[in-house]
Design an enzyme around this catalytic site. Sequence first.
Site, PDB file in Angstrom:
ATOM      1  N   SER A 144      -5.806  -8.037   0.799  1.00 48.63           N
ATOM      2  CA  SER A 144      -5.524  -7.646   2.468  1.00 48.63           C
ATOM      3  C   SER A 144      -6.569  -6.528   2.568  1.00 48.63           C
ATOM      4  O   SER A 144      -7.270  -6.189   1.825  1.00 48.63           O
ATOM      5  CB  SER A 144      -4.284  -6.850   2.228  1.00 48.63           C
ATOM      6  OG  SER A 144      -3.947  -6.446   3.402  1.00 48.63           O
ATOM      7  N   TYR A 158       2.898  -1.553  -0.221  1.00 46.03           N
ATOM      8  CA  TYR A 158       2.395  -2.750  -0.054  1.00 46.03           C
ATOM      9  C   TYR A 158       0.638  -2.445  -0.351  1.00 46.03           C
ATOM     10  O   TYR A 158       0.011  -3.107  -1.282  1.00 46.03           O
ATOM     11  CB  TYR A 158       2.269  -3.379   1.274  1.00 46.03           C
ATOM     12  CG  TYR A 158       1.467  -4.549   1.631  1.00 46.03           C
ATOM     13  CD1 TYR A 158       2.045  -6.055   1.220  1.00 46.03           C
ATOM     14  CD2 TYR A 158       0.198  -4.512   2.150  1.00 46.03           C
ATOM     15  CE1 TYR A 158       1.454  -6.937   1.269  1.00 46.03           C
ATOM     16  CE2 TYR A 158      -0.476  -5.871   2.669  1.00 46.03           C
ATOM     17  CZ  TYR A 158       0.188  -6.753   2.136  1.00 46.03           C
ATOM     18  OH  TYR A 158      -0.359  -8.120   2.018  1.00 46.03           O
TER      19      TYR A 158
END
Length: 253
Positions: A144, A158
């Site tokens: 990501s 996250y």
Amino acid sequence: MEMLYNPFSLSGKIILVTGAASGIGRATAIECSKMGASVIITDIRENGLTETLHLLCGENREHRMITCDLTEDADLERMVSLLPMLDGMVNNAGITKPLPVKFINRGDIEKILSVNALAPIYLTQKLLKKKKLKKGASLVFTVSIGGVYTVAPGNAMYGVSKGALHVFMKNAALELASTGIRCNSVNPGMVDTNLVAGKQYSQDDRERDMKTYPMKRYGEPREVALGIVYLLSDASSFVTGHTLIIDGGKTLY
């Protein structure tokens, strides 16, 4: 008739895709099948996995699904034992739960780390130990931009998990380079998947966040999947340890 030249072809390759019941994982499995690969898909959600299996292309190829909880050692061992020699693997399974730092708790962060970071690490280790990866195999990790290139309120858990996976990919790439096995990642910005379409984010949140992207929209799963196809293919044969940012320009700011 002369064959059409396609350096991105996956013809003859066997590719494992995790998290394939939906989203980027499903799109990746479909695009790999379109490019000629035989695809093995895995996920904890059997219904979604079955739907994905029916969407794969290539009637003359044997696609397979294996339901597996990648966070359970015994289940992971079982899945690996069922695999043939692989030309490629895409570690795609991921979860999130936005929370401010002061509300982080052990249960949530351990679950997120287990799915997003530890599962792909253990899977990679087991495939190497069991000699399930061919020389020249390509491993792709869906990381990501979050936690690696950007930060946001509520995204600490996250981001930590993806940051860990990013660092693992770099180390694995260095260690495995001499064996011909390549390790790379795709680092998407926000993509329209169930991860962002559920209760975690309101429509107002989504519209406000989209305005922070130069292209004024989120990505589509297929747009990330095509980057993954490149990294799986022989077109990227001299690429390892690379992070391919696919973010609509988000990290330009």
